[in-house]
Structures are given as C-alpha cells and as structure tokens.
Design an enzyme around this catalytic site. Structure first.
Site, PDB file in Angstrom:
ATOM      1  N   ASP A  13      54.986  81.263  67.313  1.00 58.60           N
ATOM      2  CA  ASP A  13      56.207  81.927  67.787  1.00 58.60           C
ATOM      3  C   ASP A  13      56.330  83.269  67.069  1.00 58.60           C
ATOM      4  O   ASP A  13      57.192  83.465  66.210  1.00 58.60           O
ATOM      5  CB  ASP A  13      57.426  81.038  67.528  1.00 58.60           C
ATOM      6  CG  ASP A  13      57.360  79.749  68.324  1.00 58.60           C
ATOM      7  OD1 ASP A  13      56.797  79.759  69.436  1.00 58.60           O
ATOM      8  OD2 ASP A  13      57.846  78.714  67.830  1.00 58.60           O
ATOM      9  N   LYS A  35      49.721  76.687  69.190  1.00 56.20           N
ATOM     10  CA  LYS A  35      50.552  76.618  70.398  1.00 56.20           C
ATOM     11  C   LYS A  35      50.922  78.035  70.833  1.00 56.20           C
ATOM     12  O   LYS A  35      51.513  78.797  70.066  1.00 56.20           O
ATOM     13  CB  LYS A  35      51.820  75.802  70.140  1.00 56.20           C
ATOM     14  CG  LYS A  35      52.695  75.684  71.391  1.00 56.20           C
ATOM     15  CD  LYS A  35      53.787  74.646  71.217  1.00 56.20           C
ATOM     16  CE  LYS A  35      55.019  75.174  70.555  1.00 56.20           C
ATOM     17  NZ  LYS A  35      55.919  75.940  71.419  1.00 56.20           N
ATOM     18  N   ASP A  62      51.889  76.232  75.991  1.00 54.20           N
ATOM     19  CA  ASP A  62      53.233  75.676  76.192  1.00 54.20           C
ATOM     20  C   ASP A  62      54.030  76.571  77.145  1.00 54.20           C
ATOM     21  O   ASP A  62      55.020  77.183  76.749  1.00 54.20           O
ATOM     22  CB  ASP A  62      53.941  75.530  74.836  1.00 54.20           C
ATOM     23  CG  ASP A  62      55.254  74.769  74.943  1.00 54.20           C
ATOM     24  OD1 ASP A  62      55.449  74.047  75.940  1.00 54.20           O
ATOM     25  OD2 ASP A  62      56.083  74.898  74.021  1.00 54.20           O
ATOM     26  N   LYS A  64      55.277  75.338  80.045  1.00 49.05           N
ATOM     27  CA  LYS A  64      56.224  74.447  80.737  1.00 49.05           C
ATOM     28  C   LYS A  64      56.314  74.727  82.239  1.00 49.05           C
ATOM     29  O   LYS A  64      57.366  75.084  82.769  1.00 49.05           O
ATOM     30  CB  LYS A  64      57.621  74.543  80.099  1.00 49.05           C
ATOM     31  CG  LYS A  64      57.655  74.123  78.631  1.00 49.05           C
ATOM     32  CD  LYS A  64      59.062  74.116  78.083  1.00 49.05           C
ATOM     33  CE  LYS A  64      59.141  73.667  76.628  1.00 49.05           C
ATOM     34  NZ  LYS A  64      58.530  74.599  75.660  1.00 49.05           N
ATOM     35  N   ASP A  67      57.181  74.188  89.283  1.00 48.43           N
ATOM     36  CA  ASP A  67      57.159  75.007  90.492  1.00 48.43           C
ATOM     37  C   ASP A  67      56.685  74.152  91.662  1.00 48.43           C
ATOM     38  O   ASP A  67      56.494  72.945  91.507  1.00 48.43           O
ATOM     39  CB  ASP A  67      56.202  76.208  90.259  1.00 48.43           C
ATOM     40  CG  ASP A  67      56.673  77.458  90.984  1.00 48.43           C
ATOM     41  OD1 ASP A  67      56.994  77.347  92.192  1.00 48.43           O
ATOM     42  OD2 ASP A  67      56.723  78.535  90.376  1.00 48.43           O
ATOM     43  N   THR A 117      65.212  70.172  73.994  1.00 46.22           N
ATOM     44  CA  THR A 117      66.067  69.836  72.851  1.00 46.22           C
ATOM     45  C   THR A 117      67.325  70.703  72.822  1.00 46.22           C
ATOM     46  O   THR A 117      68.279  70.386  72.126  1.00 46.22           O
ATOM     47  CB  THR A 117      65.317  70.021  71.512  1.00 46.22           C
ATOM     48  OG1 THR A 117      64.811  71.347  71.479  1.00 46.22           O
ATOM     49  CG2 THR A 117      64.202  69.029  71.360  1.00 46.22           C
ATOM     50  N   ARG A 208      58.301  77.576  62.138  1.00 39.59           N
ATOM     51  CA  ARG A 208      58.886  78.345  61.030  1.00 39.59           C
ATOM     52  C   ARG A 208      58.572  77.843  59.632  1.00 39.59           C
ATOM     53  O   ARG A 208      58.398  78.681  58.730  1.00 39.59           O
ATOM     54  CB  ARG A 208      60.397  78.490  61.265  1.00 39.59           C
ATOM     55  CG  ARG A 208      60.670  79.438  62.426  1.00 39.59           C
ATOM     56  CD  ARG A 208      62.058  79.314  62.952  1.00 39.59           C
ATOM     57  NE  ARG A 208      62.247  78.028  63.628  1.00 39.59           N
ATOM     58  CZ  ARG A 208      63.392  77.644  64.195  1.00 39.59           C
ATOM     59  NH1 ARG A 208      64.432  78.458  64.167  1.00 39.59           N
ATOM     60  NH2 ARG A 208      63.468  76.480  64.795  1.00 39.59           N
TER      61      ARG A 208
HETATM   62  O1  C5P Z   1      61.412  74.836  64.512  1.00 42.51           O
HETATM   63  P1  C5P Z   1      59.970  75.284  64.567  1.00 42.51           P
HETATM   64  O2  C5P Z   1      59.823  76.737  64.257  1.00 42.51           O
HETATM   65  O3  C5P Z   1      59.034  74.400  63.776  1.00 42.51           O
HETATM   66  O4  C5P Z   1      59.623  75.124  66.109  1.00 42.51           O
HETATM   67  C1  C5P Z   1      58.369  74.778  66.590  1.00 42.51           C
HETATM   68  C2  C5P Z   1      58.473  74.519  68.064  1.00 42.51           C
HETATM   69  O5  C5P Z   1      59.490  73.527  68.286  1.00 42.51           O
HETATM   70  C3  C5P Z   1      58.928  75.703  68.910  1.00 42.51           C
HETATM   71  O6  C5P Z   1      57.828  76.467  69.358  1.00 42.51           O
HETATM   72  C4  C5P Z   1      59.607  75.029  70.087  1.00 42.51           C
HETATM   73  O7  C5P Z   1      58.665  74.689  71.082  1.00 42.51           O
HETATM   74  C5  C5P Z   1      60.134  73.747  69.528  1.00 42.51           C
HETATM   75  N1  C5P Z   1      61.586  73.780  69.286  1.00 42.51           N
HETATM   76  C6  C5P Z   1      62.363  72.762  69.797  1.00 42.51           C
HETATM   77  N2  C5P Z   1      63.723  72.746  69.587  1.00 42.51           N
HETATM   78  C7  C5P Z   1      64.343  73.708  68.881  1.00 42.51           C
HETATM   79  C8  C5P Z   1      63.566  74.757  68.322  1.00 42.51           C
HETATM   80  C9  C5P Z   1      62.188  74.765  68.551  1.00 42.51           C
HETATM   81  O8  C5P Z   1      61.830  71.850  70.412  1.00 42.51           O
HETATM   82  N3  C5P Z   1      65.657  73.661  68.697  1.00 42.51           N
END
Ligand code: C5P
Length: 232
Positions: A13, A35, A62, A64, A67, A117, A208
């Site tokens: 990310d 990813k 990823d 997603k 379609d 989420t 992160r």
């Molecule tokens: O929180 P972190 O930086 O480890 O996020 C890794 C992955 O988790 C993100 O690329 C995203 O796909 C997913 N994510 C999630 N729900 C959140 C934040 C991130 O599923 N609230």
C-alpha cells in the site's frame, strides 16, 4: 518443515509502483508474497507485477473484480497470463463462477472477498441484511467455494469459523494482523500472527506494521519468527 515466508504477504500500500519496488528491495529475501491493490493498478501496477515475478516473488493481485461474466473472465485471463499467483473477486455467485472458469487449470488461485471490513452492521442493514456480518460472511464464503473459488478473504477472527465449515483445502487469506502490542490503526478485528496461524489462516496480509516500521526488514523478520513458532 514449512517455510514461514509462504504464510506472510506484504500489502504494497504505497503511493506508487516505484515506492513499492524500493520497499520490496529493502525487504529482500524476507518477503516472498506481495499484494498489489487497485491503487497501484492505475500507477504502474502491471510493470511492477512483471518485475516482481521476474525477481521470483509471488504476487497477490487484490483488484477485487466484480463485473459481468465476460469482463470478469477477460480480467482473470489477463491476470493468469501475467503470472499472478492469487487474485480476489467479490463473493457473488456469477462472478466467482466466471473467474473460476476463466482460470482453467492454471496455478492462479481465486479467493473471494466476503464482506469488506469497512462495512458495519448499519451499512449492512441499509443494504437489507439484518442477520449480522458473521452470518453473511459464512453464507457468501460457502457460495464462493460452491462456485469454484479456491479460498476466501476474511478477518483472522473469522478464520476459525470458516476453517470449521469449509473444505480443508480452502485457502484462507487474513488481513487485520497486528503483532502483539502493535497499533491497531483502522483495523477493528485484529489477530496476532501466531493466533491467525493457529486459527487456520494460509496467508497473513500485513501492511503498515512493516511499511511504517523504522526497520521494515526487522519488523518482517519478527513476524516470520512468530509465524514459525506457531507452525511448529
Ligand atoms: O492494516 P494493514 O496496513 O496491515 O492492511 C493490510 C491490508 O489489510 C490492506 O491492504 C487492506 O487490504 C486490508 N485492510 C482491511 N481493513 C482495514 C484496513 C486494511 O481489510 N480496515
């Protein structure tokens, strides 16, 4: 003995593909799975994927997909040609069916996203679903597996429930991983690497806690050690 690197996926990310490349180089041998999300799709994602594959890395696409059948099939065929190892589609029956058919007998795994989420109970109610998120996750996961998905994406806290109801070969991917004592940030339903492994997760997605660490390689290695401990 299993290699803990097979169980850890770095969520790239980052702002753009060049930053992602630098991060991958910094982490070197510590990280096998990467990813690539939709933000990178419009900022050099395809070239990045080719470079990662050329470097012997595994790629989790990823994007997603959600379609009409033909478009999903074309997108999946393109991803298979690029050599991605894992890709996400939404857990909607025709979408999963189109993706599973298009993947054919390639090694690319199709995993279905059940409930984002970011959706809370009131968002789900507004969409006409009042039985709560866990029931929806369960029903969509079963639909996806029945339609040919190789696995599902779910919070690590749902992994155990899904491991119990889905076929043993189901590949379960879990984001929301935080090393013990780590900052949860916007993740609400978190698990430690060790408990995610014990609950039956096949791939832990971590962003992160590695990307923003002062020492990303050290942070990744600490997570690998925790995974190794839980695998033994
Ligand atoms: O929180 P972190 O930086 O480890 O996020 C890794 C992955 O988790 C993100 O690329 C995203 O796909 C997913 N994510 C999630 N729900 C959140 C934040 C991130 O599923 N609230």
């Amino acid at each position: 003995m299993s290699d803990p690197r097979d169980y850890l996926c770095l969520a790239l990310d980052t702002e753009d593909a060049d930053q992602a490349r630098r991060m991958s180089e910094t982490l070197g041998e510590s990280i096998l799975w990467h990813k690539v999300g939709s933000a990178l799709a419009v900022q050099g994602g395809e070239a990045l994927i080719r470079d990662l594959k050329a470097a012997g890395k595994k790629v989790f696409l990823d994007y997603k997909f959600h379609d009409i059948d033909q478009t999903v099939a074309n997108a999946v065929s393109g991803a298979v040609r690029l050599g991605v190892d894992l890709l996400t589609v939404h857990a909607v029956a025709p979408v999963v069916r189109a993706a599973s058919t298009a993947k054919g007998n390639s090694d690319t795994k199709i995993v279905a996203v059940t409930v984002l989420t970011s959706m809370d109970e009131s968002d789900l109610k507004a969409e006409g679903w009042s039985d709560g998120a866990p029931a929806l996750v369960r029903s969509r996961a079963q639909t996806a597996i029945n339609e040919g998905a190789d696995g599902v994406v779910a919070s690590a806290q749902e992994a155990k429930m899904l491991r119990d109801i889905l076929p043993p070969s189901t590949f379960i991917v879990t984001p929301g991983i935080r090393p013990a004592g780590g900052d949860a940030q916007d993740q609400k339903r978190i698990s430690t690497p060790a408990s995610a492994i014990r609950d039956g997760s096949n791939l832990l997605v971590v962003g992160r806690p590695i990307l923003q660490a002062n020492d990303p390689k050290g942070a990744a290695n600490a997570i690998l050690e925790e995974i190794a401990g839980a695998l033994n």
